[in-house]
Design a protein around this motif. Structure first.
Motif, short mmCIF file in Angstrom:
data_model
loop_
_atom_site.label_atom_id
_atom_site.label_comp_id
_atom_site.label_asym_id
_atom_site.label_seq_id
_atom_site.Cartn_x
_atom_site.Cartn_y
_atom_site.Cartn_z
N ALA A 88 35.75 29.27 44.11
CA ALA A 88 36.85 28.44 43.62
C ALA A 88 37.05 28.65 42.12
CB ALA A 88 36.58 26.98 43.93
N ALA A 89 35.93 28.70 41.39
CA ALA A 89 36.01 28.90 39.94
C ALA A 89 36.58 30.27 39.58
CB ALA A 89 34.61 28.73 39.33
N ALA A 90 36.40 31.22 40.49
CA ALA A 90 36.89 32.58 40.23
C ALA A 90 38.38 32.74 40.57
CB ALA A 90 36.08 33.58 41.05
N ARG A 91 39.04 31.66 40.98
CA ARG A 91 40.47 31.70 41.33
C ARG A 91 41.24 30.71 40.45
NH1 ARG A 91 37.98 34.64 44.38
NH2 ARG A 91 38.71 35.62 46.28
N PRO A 92 41.25 30.91 39.13
CA PRO A 92 41.92 29.94 38.25
C PRO A 92 43.41 29.81 38.51
CG PRO A 92 41.37 31.94 37.04
CD PRO A 92 40.70 32.04 38.37
#
Length: 389
Positions: A88-92
């Motif tokens: 999730a964090a890698a999909r800003p």
């Protein structure tokens, strides 16, 4: 070769285990605002597809390994709790993160993503009984007991990923670290380099199995702190003598496997390999052939030779999925009866469709948010884990 997976027999609690009953005493909520589609609606799959397509890149759907197949089919990424939070964090660029998992997982995603991203849990009743076994006020009382015993300054607190943001923040404030089932040994070695004792939250089995099986401790080095008893039910002398203070918590799924289950499957299935999760009881882990995290279990089955037999001690949705994925192998559930993660199973296709259609209509349902102070200190503990050698 066609899969021969045998479905475990249902029990009197099967409806609850399937997420079709309620347990208000242990769940975060049992009501869903708005109108849910009927489970019998034949258009649910098409409705989910249509809403997902309409939201496009604004949406990112995460699916935990223990989710139902009907939900997993719409996940952009599948994995364990921490992997999904990292994804999730890698999909800003994704405005909406729909987390098909449980509450603590969605909290971790909120901690690791940007303030502009919104994390949604399709059903707020999808909690975690293990995480709920360690309330912040109880852990604070435990720390007071350690202080009164004169040992708090030499105890390093650490918590399993399966804990609330409040517990992760508690650990972060006191120099501790978060761990997963994959890196628990590394995290414990890190902790013992910084203190003489460890307070391990909230799963006693993962803590005990790691220090005894992997680190050479004895069972006598472990004590169990019971938050429902004064002083945890432990004398000051026992607290001071212990190398690891285990919180009295457990996974309701993995905790049900027994030594009898292992012995029974060995009698019934020649040359079976028993593979269990480290959240299982110590005697089950000791009797198993292999022990590993969810990702370890998946890799082991992927790499297993054709024709081999495996009895898996982990959540049933995952075991069934692995059996269907490997029809050339004899994959079975270690228990003879149904053993779903009951709260995880509350996220079904109707809840997912409802959440996606609400987002499509411009409404954000069931948003999970962690306050800034808690998020900061929880992130400190998570970052310490990420920095482990």
């Amino acid at each position: 070769m066609v899969s021969t997976f045998a479905e475990p027999a249902p029990t009197s609690t099967a409806l609850l285990l399937l997420g079709r009953g309620a347990d208000p005493a242990s769940e975060k909520g049992v009501d869903c605002p708005g109108e849910l589609p009927a489970p019998s609606d034949p258009g649910l799959i098409e409705r989910a597809r249509a809403a997902k397509e309409a939201l496009g890149d604004r949406l990112f759907v995460l699916g935990h390994h223990y989710q139902r197949d009907e939900v997993i089919q719409f996940a952009d990424v599948t994995g364990d709790s921490f992997k999904l939070a990292q994804q999730a964090a890698a999909r800003p660029q994704a405005e909406y993160i729909v987390f098909c998992g449980v509450h603590f997982m969605a909290e971790s995603a909120d901690i690791l993503t940007t303030p502009e991203q919104r994390v949604i849990l399709p059903d707020m009743a999808a909690g975690c009984s293990m995480a709920d076994m360690a309330a912040a006020v109880q852990v604070a009382d435990c720390w007071d007991a350690l202080t009164d015993a004169g040992i708090a300054d030499r105890v390093v607190p650490m918590t399993y990923m399966n804990s609330t943001a409040a517990i992760k923040a508690f650990v972060g404030r006191r120099g501790g670290v978060v761990c997963t089932s994959s890196n628990a040994e590394r995290a414990l070695r890190w902790a013992y380099e910084r203190g003489e004792q460890v307070l391990f939250l909230p799963d006693q089995h993962l803590g005990r199995n790691t220090v005894v099986r992997d680190m050479g401790f004895s069972l006598d080095d472990c004590v169990v702190y019971d938050p429902h008893k004064p002083g945890g039910g432990l004398s000051v002398e026992r607290l001071r003598a212990a190398k690891i203070i285990l919180w009295r918590g457990h996974c309701s799924v993995h905790g049900r496997f027994t030594l009898d289950s292992v012995e029974d499957v060995r009698r019934r299935v020649p040359n079976v390999t028993v593979l269990v999760h480290p959240e299982c009881r110590h005697e089950v882990v000791a009797a198993a052939d292999e022990v590993g995290s969810t990702e370890y279990i998946i890799r082991a089955l992927d790499n297993a030779p054709s024709g081999s037999s495996w009895a898996l001690g982990t959540e049933l949705n995952l075991v069934r999925r692995l059996a269907n994925r490997h029809p050339d192998k004899n994959v079975m559930f270690l228990d003879k009866t149904v053993c779903y993660c009951s709260t995880m199973n509350r996220i079904d296709l109707p809840h997912l469709v409802w959440a996606l259609e609400e987002l499509e209509a411009g409404r954000v349902p069931n948003r999970i948010t962690v306050d800034a102070d808690t998020a900061h200190h929880a992130r400190v503990a998570l970052d310490r884990m990420l920095a482990l050698p």
